[in-house]
Design a protein around this motif. Structure first.
Motif, PDB file in Angstrom:
ATOM      1  N   GLN A  78      31.475  41.432  31.050  1.00  0.00           N
ATOM      2  CA  GLN A  78      30.779  40.242  31.545  1.00  0.00           C
ATOM      3  C   GLN A  78      31.701  39.239  32.239  1.00  0.00           C
ATOM      4  OE1 GLN A  78      28.313  38.840  28.242  1.00  0.00           O
ATOM      5  NE2 GLN A  78      26.666  40.193  28.903  1.00  0.00           N
ATOM      6  N   LEU A  79      32.928  39.634  32.514  1.00  0.00           N
ATOM      7  CA  LEU A  79      33.779  38.826  33.383  1.00  0.00           C
ATOM      8  C   LEU A  79      33.440  39.274  34.797  1.00  0.00           C
ATOM      9  CD1 LEU A  79      36.016  36.666  33.162  1.00  0.00           C
ATOM     10  CD2 LEU A  79      37.685  38.512  33.206  1.00  0.00           C
ATOM     11  N   ASN A  80      32.307  38.831  35.291  1.00  0.00           N
ATOM     12  CA  ASN A  80      31.659  39.517  36.399  1.00  0.00           C
ATOM     13  C   ASN A  80      31.248  38.628  37.577  1.00  0.00           C
ATOM     14  OD1 ASN A  80      29.645  38.103  35.120  1.00  0.00           O
ATOM     15  ND2 ASN A  80      28.489  39.899  34.458  1.00  0.00           N
ATOM     16  N   SER A  81      31.984  37.545  37.803  1.00  0.00           N
ATOM     17  CA  SER A  81      31.642  36.692  38.932  1.00  0.00           C
ATOM     18  C   SER A  81      32.844  35.851  39.358  1.00  0.00           C
ATOM     19  CB  SER A  81      30.471  35.759  38.574  1.00  0.00           C
ATOM     20  OG  SER A  81      30.898  34.750  37.662  1.00  0.00           O
ATOM     21  N   GLU A  82      32.780  35.366  40.582  1.00  0.00           N
ATOM     22  CA  GLU A  82      33.826  34.474  41.094  1.00  0.00           C
ATOM     23  C   GLU A  82      33.836  33.164  40.322  1.00  0.00           C
ATOM     24  OE1 GLU A  82      36.097  34.811  43.847  1.00  0.00           O
ATOM     25  OE2 GLU A  82      35.626  36.931  43.525  1.00  0.00           O
ATOM     26  N   ARG A  83      32.694  32.775  39.814  1.00  0.00           N
ATOM     27  CA  ARG A  83      32.593  31.531  39.034  1.00  0.00           C
ATOM     28  C   ARG A  83      33.403  31.643  37.745  1.00  0.00           C
ATOM     29  NH1 ARG A  83      28.709  30.205  35.105  1.00  0.00           N
ATOM     30  NH2 ARG A  83      28.426  27.978  34.716  1.00  0.00           N
ATOM     31  N   LYS A  84      33.386  32.838  37.166  1.00  0.00           N
ATOM     32  CA  LYS A  84      34.143  33.049  35.933  1.00  0.00           C
ATOM     33  C   LYS A  84      35.625  33.245  36.226  1.00  0.00           C
ATOM     34  CE  LYS A  84      30.279  34.958  33.299  1.00  0.00           C
ATOM     35  NZ  LYS A  84      29.768  36.108  32.512  1.00  0.00           N
ATOM     36  N   LEU A  85      35.931  34.051  37.239  1.00  0.00           N
ATOM     37  CA  LEU A  85      37.327  34.268  37.599  1.00  0.00           C
ATOM     38  C   LEU A  85      37.428  34.583  39.085  1.00  0.00           C
ATOM     39  CD1 LEU A  85      40.258  34.477  36.922  1.00  0.00           C
ATOM     40  CD2 LEU A  85      39.909  36.822  36.121  1.00  0.00           C
ATOM     41  N   PRO A  86      37.910  33.635  39.883  1.00  0.00           N
ATOM     42  CA  PRO A  86      38.102  33.892  41.312  1.00  0.00           C
ATOM     43  C   PRO A  86      38.968  35.131  41.528  1.00  0.00           C
ATOM     44  CG  PRO A  86      38.372  31.553  40.843  1.00  0.00           C
ATOM     45  CD  PRO A  86      38.269  32.254  39.505  1.00  0.00           C
ATOM     46  N   GLY A  87      38.473  36.021  42.397  1.00  0.00           N
ATOM     47  CA  GLY A  87      39.151  37.294  42.598  1.00  0.00           C
ATOM     48  C   GLY A  87      38.323  38.458  42.088  1.00  0.00           C
ATOM     49  N   SER A  91      38.348  42.533  43.073  1.00  0.00           N
ATOM     50  CA  SER A  91      38.724  43.542  42.071  1.00  0.00           C
ATOM     51  C   SER A  91      37.879  44.798  42.192  1.00  0.00           C
ATOM     52  CB  SER A  91      38.589  42.970  40.653  1.00  0.00           C
ATOM     53  OG  SER A  91      37.225  42.869  40.247  1.00  0.00           O
ATOM     54  N   LEU A  92      36.699  44.670  42.810  1.00  0.00           N
ATOM     55  CA  LEU A  92      35.786  45.806  42.915  1.00  0.00           C
ATOM     56  C   LEU A  92      36.281  46.873  43.883  1.00  0.00           C
ATOM     57  CD1 LEU A  92      32.376  43.900  42.921  1.00  0.00           C
ATOM     58  CD2 LEU A  92      33.601  44.903  40.973  1.00  0.00           C
ATOM     59  N   GLN A  93      37.325  46.558  44.651  1.00  0.00           N
ATOM     60  CA  GLN A  93      37.904  47.557  45.549  1.00  0.00           C
ATOM     61  C   GLN A  93      38.582  48.678  44.769  1.00  0.00           C
ATOM     62  OE1 GLN A  93      41.688  46.236  47.587  1.00  0.00           O
ATOM     63  NE2 GLN A  93      41.263  44.343  46.454  1.00  0.00           N
ATOM     64  N   TYR A  94      38.905  48.423  43.503  1.00  0.00           N
ATOM     65  CA  TYR A  94      39.583  49.422  42.683  1.00  0.00           C
ATOM     66  C   TYR A  94      38.558  50.268  41.938  1.00  0.00           C
ATOM     67  CZ  TYR A  94      43.636  46.497  43.606  1.00  0.00           C
ATOM     68  OH  TYR A  94      44.625  45.777  44.232  1.00  0.00           O
ATOM     69  N   ALA A  95      38.754  51.571  41.962  1.00  0.00           N
ATOM     70  CA  ALA A  95      37.807  52.472  41.314  1.00  0.00           C
ATOM     71  C   ALA A  95      37.975  52.496  39.802  1.00  0.00           C
ATOM     72  CB  ALA A  95      37.960  53.882  41.880  1.00  0.00           C
ATOM     73  N   LEU A  96      39.209  52.398  39.335  1.00  0.00           N
ATOM     74  CA  LEU A  96      39.478  52.503  37.910  1.00  0.00           C
ATOM     75  C   LEU A  96      39.406  51.143  37.223  1.00  0.00           C
ATOM     76  CD1 LEU A  96      42.489  55.003  37.945  1.00  0.00           C
ATOM     77  CD2 LEU A  96      40.058  55.514  37.579  1.00  0.00           C
ATOM     78  N   THR A  97      38.810  51.110  36.041  1.00  0.00           N
ATOM     79  CA  THR A  97      38.689  49.860  35.285  1.00  0.00           C
ATOM     80  C   THR A  97      40.055  49.274  34.971  1.00  0.00           C
ATOM     81  OG1 THR A  97      36.604  50.589  34.306  1.00  0.00           O
ATOM     82  CG2 THR A  97      37.771  48.806  33.191  1.00  0.00           C
ATOM     83  N   ASP A  98      41.021  50.113  34.602  1.00  0.00           N
ATOM     84  CA  ASP A  98      42.360  49.614  34.293  1.00  0.00           C
ATOM     85  C   ASP A  98      42.961  48.869  35.474  1.00  0.00           C
ATOM     86  OD1 ASP A  98      42.288  50.566  31.740  1.00  0.00           O
ATOM     87  OD2 ASP A  98      43.591  52.291  32.099  1.00  0.00           O
ATOM     88  N   ASP A  99      42.757  49.387  36.670  1.00  0.00           N
ATOM     89  CA  ASP A  99      43.290  48.735  37.870  1.00  0.00           C
ATOM     90  C   ASP A  99      42.570  47.423  38.149  1.00  0.00           C
ATOM     91  OD1 ASP A  99      45.112  50.773  38.258  1.00  0.00           O
ATOM     92  OD2 ASP A  99      43.801  51.902  39.606  1.00  0.00           O
ATOM     93  N   ARG A 100      41.281  47.402  37.894  1.00  0.00           N
ATOM     94  CA  ARG A 100      40.520  46.153  38.074  1.00  0.00           C
ATOM     95  C   ARG A 100      41.019  45.079  37.108  1.00  0.00           C
ATOM     96  NH1 ARG A 100      34.115  47.935  38.822  1.00  0.00           N
ATOM     97  NH2 ARG A 100      34.436  49.218  40.705  1.00  0.00           N
ATOM     98  N   ILE A 101      41.241  45.479  35.864  1.00  0.00           N
ATOM     99  CA  ILE A 101      41.708  44.515  34.867  1.00  0.00           C
ATOM    100  C   ILE A 101      43.097  44.013  35.223  1.00  0.00           C
ATOM    101  CG2 ILE A 101      42.375  44.223  32.453  1.00  0.00           C
ATOM    102  CD1 ILE A 101      40.143  46.162  31.704  1.00  0.00           C
ATOM    103  N   LYS A 102      43.972  44.901  35.635  1.00  0.00           N
ATOM    104  CA  LYS A 102      45.323  44.497  36.033  1.00  0.00           C
ATOM    105  C   LYS A 102      45.270  43.493  37.180  1.00  0.00           C
ATOM    106  CE  LYS A 102      49.814  46.387  37.432  1.00  0.00           C
ATOM    107  NZ  LYS A 102      50.559  47.639  37.739  1.00  0.00           N
ATOM    108  N   PHE A 103      44.384  43.749  38.134  1.00  0.00           N
ATOM    109  CA  PHE A 103      44.228  42.827  39.255  1.00  0.00           C
ATOM    110  C   PHE A 103      43.709  41.467  38.774  1.00  0.00           C
ATOM    111  CE2 PHE A 103      41.609  40.931  42.620  1.00  0.00           C
ATOM    112  CZ  PHE A 103      42.511  40.890  43.674  1.00  0.00           C
ATOM    113  N   LEU A 104      42.720  41.474  37.890  1.00  0.00           N
ATOM    114  CA  LEU A 104      42.158  40.213  37.391  1.00  0.00           C
ATOM    115  C   LEU A 104      43.168  39.452  36.550  1.00  0.00           C
ATOM    116  CD1 LEU A 104      38.524  41.355  36.513  1.00  0.00           C
ATOM    117  CD2 LEU A 104      39.235  39.866  38.392  1.00  0.00           C
TER     118      LEU A 104
END
Length: 228
Positions: A78-87, A91-104
Protein backbone atom coordinates in the motif's frame (compact mmCIF):
# COMPACT_ATOMS: atom_id res chain seq x y z
CA UNK A 1 28.55 4.88 20.06
CA UNK A 2 25.67 6.73 18.43
CA UNK A 3 22.04 6.31 19.43
CA UNK A 4 19.54 4.57 17.15
CA UNK A 5 16.04 5.73 16.22
CA UNK A 6 13.42 3.83 14.23
CA UNK A 7 10.80 5.84 12.34
CA UNK A 8 8.00 3.29 12.10
CA UNK A 9 4.70 3.08 10.30
CA UNK A 10 2.43 2.38 13.22
CA UNK A 11 1.81 0.85 16.61
CA UNK A 12 2.48 -2.75 15.54
CA UNK A 13 5.91 -1.81 14.20
CA UNK A 14 6.59 0.19 17.35
CA UNK A 15 5.81 -2.82 19.54
CA UNK A 16 8.02 -4.97 17.32
CA UNK A 17 10.88 -2.54 17.81
CA UNK A 18 10.32 -2.32 21.56
CA UNK A 19 9.81 -6.01 22.33
CA UNK A 20 11.81 -7.80 19.64
CA UNK A 21 14.49 -5.58 18.12
CA UNK A 22 15.71 -3.51 21.06
CA UNK A 23 16.36 -6.55 23.32
CA UNK A 24 18.16 -8.25 20.42
CA UNK A 25 20.37 -5.24 19.75
CA UNK A 26 21.41 -5.14 23.38
CA UNK A 27 22.42 -8.80 23.28
CA UNK A 28 24.90 -7.77 20.59
CA UNK A 29 26.76 -5.56 23.04
CA UNK A 30 25.33 -2.24 21.91
CA UNK A 31 25.33 0.34 24.69
CA UNK A 32 23.38 3.12 23.03
CA UNK A 33 19.90 4.53 23.42
CA UNK A 34 17.43 2.88 21.03
CA UNK A 35 13.92 4.18 20.47
CA UNK A 36 11.05 3.99 18.00
CA UNK A 37 8.91 6.88 16.77
CA UNK A 38 5.63 6.14 14.98
CA UNK A 39 4.77 8.39 12.04
CA UNK A 40 2.07 10.73 13.32
CA UNK A 41 -0.74 11.80 11.00
CA UNK A 42 -2.05 15.34 11.07
CA UNK A 43 -5.57 14.24 11.99
CA UNK A 44 -4.34 11.95 14.76
CA UNK A 45 -3.25 8.34 14.79
CA UNK A 46 -0.28 6.78 13.06
CA UNK A 47 0.51 5.57 9.56
CA UNK A 48 2.43 6.23 6.37
CA UNK A 49 -0.24 7.65 4.08
CA UNK A 50 1.32 11.04 3.31
CA UNK A 51 4.99 11.89 2.84
CA UNK A 52 4.52 15.11 4.79
CA UNK A 53 3.62 13.10 7.88
CA UNK A 54 6.93 11.28 7.54
CA UNK A 55 8.78 14.56 7.11
CA UNK A 56 7.09 16.06 10.17
CA UNK A 57 8.01 13.03 12.28
CA UNK A 58 11.64 12.62 11.26
CA UNK A 59 12.68 16.29 11.10
CA UNK A 60 13.10 16.81 14.86
CA UNK A 61 15.18 13.62 15.10
CA UNK A 62 17.46 14.80 12.29
CA UNK A 63 18.27 17.81 14.44
CA UNK A 64 19.34 15.90 17.54
CA UNK A 65 22.74 17.10 18.71
CA UNK A 66 24.44 13.71 18.78
CA UNK A 67 23.56 12.95 15.13
CA UNK A 68 22.05 9.50 15.81
CA UNK A 69 21.66 6.66 13.35
CA UNK A 70 18.11 6.85 11.98
CA UNK A 71 16.29 4.13 10.09
CA UNK A 72 12.75 3.32 8.98
CA UNK A 73 10.39 0.37 9.30
CA UNK A 74 7.52 0.87 6.87
CA UNK A 75 5.64 -1.57 4.65
CA UNK A 76 5.90 -1.77 0.88
CA UNK A 77 2.28 -2.96 0.79
CA UNK A 78 0.00 0.00 0.00
CA UNK A 79 2.94 2.34 -0.48
CA UNK A 80 1.28 3.00 -3.77
CA UNK A 81 1.13 6.68 -4.70
CA UNK A 82 3.19 9.81 -5.22
CA UNK A 83 1.33 11.33 -2.27
CA UNK A 84 2.75 8.65 -0.01
CA UNK A 85 6.23 8.61 -1.51
CA UNK A 86 7.33 10.75 -4.46
CA UNK A 87 8.99 8.46 -6.97
CA UNK A 88 6.36 5.73 -6.75
CA UNK A 89 5.33 6.11 -10.39
CA UNK A 90 8.94 5.83 -11.56
CA UNK A 91 9.41 2.69 -9.44
CA UNK A 92 6.93 0.88 -11.69
CA UNK A 93 9.54 0.75 -14.45
CA UNK A 94 11.16 -2.11 -12.53
CA UNK A 95 9.70 -5.57 -13.01
CA UNK A 96 10.99 -7.08 -9.78
CA UNK A 97 9.55 -6.07 -6.40
CA UNK A 98 13.03 -6.04 -4.83
CA UNK A 99 14.20 -3.50 -7.41
CA UNK A 100 11.12 -1.35 -6.85
CA UNK A 101 11.72 -1.34 -3.10
CA UNK A 102 15.40 -0.50 -3.54
CA UNK A 103 14.42 2.41 -5.77
CA UNK A 104 11.81 3.66 -3.27
CA UNK A 105 14.34 3.43 -0.45
CA UNK A 106 16.59 5.72 -2.49
CA UNK A 107 13.67 8.15 -2.90
CA UNK A 108 13.08 8.05 0.85
CA UNK A 109 16.73 8.91 1.33
CA UNK A 110 16.35 11.80 -1.12
CA UNK A 111 13.48 13.15 0.99
CA UNK A 112 15.67 13.11 4.09
CA UNK A 113 18.71 14.63 2.39
CA UNK A 114 16.51 17.46 1.13
CA UNK A 115 15.53 18.23 4.71
CA UNK A 116 19.15 18.32 5.80
CA UNK A 117 22.30 16.52 4.58
CA UNK A 118 22.53 13.50 6.87
CA UNK A 119 25.20 10.80 6.99
CA UNK A 120 23.52 8.26 9.22
CA UNK A 121 20.11 7.66 7.65
CA UNK A 122 19.43 4.03 6.64
CA UNK A 123 16.12 3.74 4.76
CA UNK A 124 14.36 0.39 5.03
CA UNK A 125 11.05 -0.66 3.49
CA UNK A 126 9.78 -4.10 4.52
CA UNK A 127 8.83 -6.50 1.73
CA UNK A 128 5.81 -6.76 1.66
CA UNK A 129 4.68 -6.17 5.22
CA UNK A 130 6.07 -6.54 8.70
CA UNK A 131 3.63 -9.45 9.11
CA UNK A 132 5.62 -11.50 6.60
CA UNK A 133 8.18 -12.02 9.38
CA UNK A 134 5.51 -13.91 11.32
CA UNK A 135 5.61 -16.73 8.77
CA UNK A 136 9.22 -17.58 9.61
CA UNK A 137 8.43 -20.61 11.81
CA UNK A 138 4.72 -21.48 12.04
CA UNK A 139 5.34 -24.52 14.25
CA UNK A 140 6.77 -22.29 17.00
CA UNK A 141 5.16 -18.94 16.25
CA UNK A 142 1.59 -20.26 16.12
CA UNK A 143 2.09 -22.84 18.87
CA UNK A 144 -0.63 -21.29 21.04
CA UNK A 145 -3.17 -21.21 18.21
CA UNK A 146 -5.42 -23.99 16.97
CA UNK A 147 -4.12 -26.70 14.65
CA UNK A 148 -6.40 -25.30 11.96
CA UNK A 149 -4.70 -21.89 12.12
CA UNK A 150 -1.21 -23.37 12.31
CA UNK A 151 -1.82 -25.71 9.37
CA UNK A 152 -3.25 -22.91 7.25
CA UNK A 153 -0.12 -20.84 7.83
CA UNK A 154 2.08 -23.85 7.06
CA UNK A 155 0.28 -24.37 3.76
CA UNK A 156 1.02 -20.79 2.73
CA UNK A 157 4.68 -21.16 3.65
CA UNK A 158 5.00 -24.29 1.48
CA UNK A 159 4.18 -22.14 -1.56
CA UNK A 160 7.23 -19.88 -1.10
CA UNK A 161 10.95 -20.57 -0.94
CA UNK A 162 11.34 -17.28 0.95
CA UNK A 163 8.60 -16.04 3.28
CA UNK A 164 9.55 -12.47 2.38
CA UNK A 165 8.02 -13.19 -1.03
CA UNK A 166 4.52 -13.77 0.38
CA UNK A 167 2.88 -11.28 -1.90
CA UNK A 168 1.29 -7.92 -1.25
CA UNK A 169 -1.73 -8.01 -3.52
CA UNK A 170 -4.98 -6.62 -2.15
CA UNK A 171 -6.01 -9.94 -0.61
CA UNK A 172 -2.63 -11.70 -0.63
CA UNK A 173 -0.73 -9.50 1.78
CA UNK A 174 0.50 -11.33 4.88
CA UNK A 175 -1.81 -9.40 7.23
CA UNK A 176 -4.81 -10.03 4.95
CA UNK A 177 -4.00 -13.74 4.90
CA UNK A 178 -3.79 -13.88 8.68
CA UNK A 179 -7.09 -12.00 9.00
CA UNK A 180 -8.76 -14.60 6.77
CA UNK A 181 -7.14 -17.57 8.53
CA UNK A 182 -8.22 -16.41 11.98
CA UNK A 183 -11.71 -15.51 10.76
CA UNK A 184 -12.13 -19.00 9.31
CA UNK A 185 -11.40 -20.34 12.79
CA UNK A 186 -13.92 -18.02 14.42
CA UNK A 187 -11.32 -15.63 15.79
CA UNK A 188 -10.21 -12.08 15.08
CA UNK A 189 -6.55 -11.45 14.31
CA UNK A 190 -5.32 -8.60 16.51
CA UNK A 191 -2.29 -7.10 14.78
CA UNK A 192 -0.55 -5.75 17.85
CA UNK A 193 -1.37 -8.42 20.42
CA UNK A 194 -1.32 -11.53 18.22
CA UNK A 195 1.44 -10.28 15.93
CA UNK A 196 3.91 -9.57 18.72
CA UNK A 197 3.05 -12.82 20.52
CA UNK A 198 3.78 -14.74 17.32
CA UNK A 199 7.05 -12.85 16.81
CA UNK A 200 8.15 -13.59 20.39
CA UNK A 201 7.33 -17.29 20.07
CA UNK A 202 9.08 -17.47 16.71
CA UNK A 203 12.21 -15.78 18.03
CA UNK A 204 14.36 -13.16 16.36
CA UNK A 205 17.05 -15.67 15.41
CA UNK A 206 14.60 -17.73 13.35
CA UNK A 207 13.22 -14.57 11.73
CA UNK A 208 16.74 -13.53 10.74
CA UNK A 209 17.43 -17.03 9.39
CA UNK A 210 14.33 -17.08 7.22
CA UNK A 211 14.23 -13.45 6.07
CA UNK A 212 17.52 -12.53 4.34
CA UNK A 213 16.53 -9.04 3.31
CA UNK A 214 15.44 -8.22 6.85
CA UNK A 215 18.62 -9.82 8.20
CA UNK A 216 20.81 -7.65 5.96
CA UNK A 217 19.13 -4.52 7.33
CA UNK A 218 19.61 -5.56 10.96
CA UNK A 219 23.25 -6.50 10.40
CA UNK A 220 23.88 -3.21 8.60
CA UNK A 221 22.54 -1.26 11.57
CA UNK A 222 24.63 -3.22 14.05
CA UNK A 223 27.79 -2.74 11.97
CA UNK A 224 27.24 1.02 11.67
CA UNK A 225 26.57 1.40 15.38
CA UNK A 226 29.70 -0.51 16.31
CA UNK A 227 31.78 1.62 13.92
CA UNK A 228 30.52 4.83 15.50
Amino acid sequence: MKDLYFIVEGETELEFVNKILIPYFYTKGLKCHIQGYPITMSGGGHGFNNIQHFVNTITPVLNYNNEPVITTLVDYFQLNSERKLPGYNDSLQYALTDDRIKFLESKLNDIVQNITPYRFFIPYIQKHEMETLLFSDPEEGFDLESEKIKNSVLEICKQYDNVEDINGSEHGAPSKRLNAIYKADGKKYEKIIDGIDIAELTGIEKILEKCPRFKNWIETLIDILKQT
